[in-house]
Scaffold this active site. Structure first.
Site, PDB file in Angstrom:
ATOM      1  N   THR A  12       0.975  -1.120   0.084  1.00  0.00           N
ATOM      2  CA  THR A  12      -0.124  -0.119   0.066  1.00  0.00           C
ATOM      3  C   THR A  12       0.928   1.224  -0.080  1.00  0.00           C
ATOM      4  OG1 THR A  12      -0.005   0.273   2.365  1.00  0.00           O
ATOM      5  CG2 THR A  12      -1.751  -1.126   1.305  1.00  0.00           C
ATOM      6  N   GLY A  13       0.433   2.457  -0.604  1.00  0.00           N
ATOM      7  CA  GLY A  13       1.288   3.313  -0.681  1.00  0.00           C
ATOM      8  C   GLY A  13       2.498   3.045  -1.498  1.00  0.00           C
ATOM      9  N   GLY A  14       2.184   2.360  -2.744  1.00  0.00           N
ATOM     10  CA  GLY A  14       3.679   1.782  -3.491  1.00  0.00           C
ATOM     11  C   GLY A  14       3.859   2.573  -4.763  1.00  0.00           C
ATOM     12  N   THR A  15       3.088   3.694  -4.934  1.00  0.00           N
ATOM     13  CA  THR A  15       3.395   4.316  -6.182  1.00  0.00           C
ATOM     14  C   THR A  15       4.643   5.244  -6.052  1.00  0.00           C
ATOM     15  OG1 THR A  15       1.827   6.131  -5.703  1.00  0.00           O
ATOM     16  CG2 THR A  15       0.905   4.119  -6.932  1.00  0.00           C
ATOM     17  N   GLY A  54       8.272   7.031  -3.891  1.00  0.00           N
ATOM     18  CA  GLY A  54       9.100   6.982  -2.507  1.00  0.00           C
ATOM     19  C   GLY A  54       9.419   5.641  -1.991  1.00  0.00           C
ATOM     20  N   GLY A 106       7.410   3.331  -0.787  1.00  0.00           N
ATOM     21  CA  GLY A 106       6.555   2.191  -1.215  1.00  0.00           C
ATOM     22  C   GLY A 106       7.110   1.517  -2.615  1.00  0.00           C
ATOM     23  N   TYR A 164       0.217  13.788  13.398  1.00  0.00           N
ATOM     24  CA  TYR A 164       0.958  12.807  12.655  1.00  0.00           C
ATOM     25  C   TYR A 164       1.692  11.877  13.755  1.00  0.00           C
ATOM     26  CZ  TYR A 164       4.417  10.586   9.760  1.00  0.00           C
ATOM     27  OH  TYR A 164       5.256   9.650   9.076  1.00  0.00           O
TER      28      TYR A 164
END
Length: 261
Positions: free
Chosen positions: A16-19, A21, A23, A155
């Site tokens: 997840t969040g792999g598109t 940076g 990930g 955060y």
């Protein structure tokens, strides 16, 4: 590298969040090793860039908002139909909003960060856990917590909750021998530096600050993060409920940076 003969040949994973940076670094390392990967993101621009960069490889790029229960459920359906049982899930997604001292935090800002970083992690794990094979692994991305930065209370709180989830999930998954560990990065050089909306000047200043505060006197790289995350997923077979500090020596370990001349 011949991906069919790589270290992760035949393995299946979700990032997840792999598109972009960290990930994307994990995704690339998995693909280089021969794995088949479902990766998610929210930004249409980042999704399209990932599709172009990963074209022709065993990657399935999917739009999914971790804060949206319908998207999380749809992701579970897609993973089941596309991969079936998976060997590892890398729960990497997250957002950070900085320069928000206590008096400036709004309910909307609070909900955005906890919605993605905390609720989104919890229900992603809940939905994908039945698809992880017995003996598989979850790897969370938390954050190095040896330093405290003003204006990032929401955060920081959202990520501390994820740290707690990892330990409890590790206990709950013991009967299935599914290991749950976390990698806790410090300053890592990525396109956004983990903070959306920064100008080029702000990003450059943040990078300089990161190098000064890190005892190794440099930023970490996404490739280094990927190696740490994959170690936890596939090589650390007698490790669960652990968090690996990935901060250049100073945040979690108490090493003092050298004097600046």
């Amino acid at each position: 590298m011949n991906e069919s003969n790589g270290k992760y040949a035949g393995m299946k994973a979700v990032v997840t969040g792999g598109t972009h940076g960290m990930g994307l670094g994990i995704v690339t390392a998995l693909l280089d090793g021969g794995a088949e990967v479902v990766l998610t993101g929210r930004s249409e621009k980042a999704l399209e860039e990932a599709r172009v960069a990963l074209a022709g490889r065993a990657a399935h790029v999917v739009r999914a908002d971790a804060a949206d229960p319908a998207d999380v459920d749809a992701l579970g359906v897609l993973v089941g139909e596309t991969l079936g049982q998976v060997d590892a899930v890398f729960v990497n997604h997250g957002i950070a909003e900085v320069d928000q001292p206590l008096e400036d935090v709004t309910a909307a800002a609070f909900d955005r960060q906890f919605g993605v970083n905390t609720r989104g992690v919890f229900f992603t794990v809940q939905r994908l856990a039945p698809l992880v094979r017995d003996g598989g692994a979850f790897v969370f991305t938390t954050v190095a917590n040896g330093r405290v930065f003003p204006g990032m209370s929401v955060y920081s709180g959202s990520k501390d909750a994820v740290r707690a989830f990892a330990k409890v999930f590790a206990a709950e998954f013991l009967p299935r021998r599914i290991r749950v560990n976390s990698v806790a990065p410090g300053f890592i050089k990525t396109p956004t530096m983990g903070v959306a909306g920064m100008t080029d000047a702000e990003r450059a200043a943040f990078e300089e600050q990161g190098s000064v505060l890190t005892p190794l006197q440099r930023m970490g790289t996404v490739e280094e993060v990927a190696r740490a995350a994959l170690f936890l997923a596939f090589d650390a077979t007698f490790t669960t409920a652990a968090e690996l500090p990935f901060d250049g020596g100073g945040w979690g370990q108490g090493i003092t940076p050298p004097e600046q001349g």
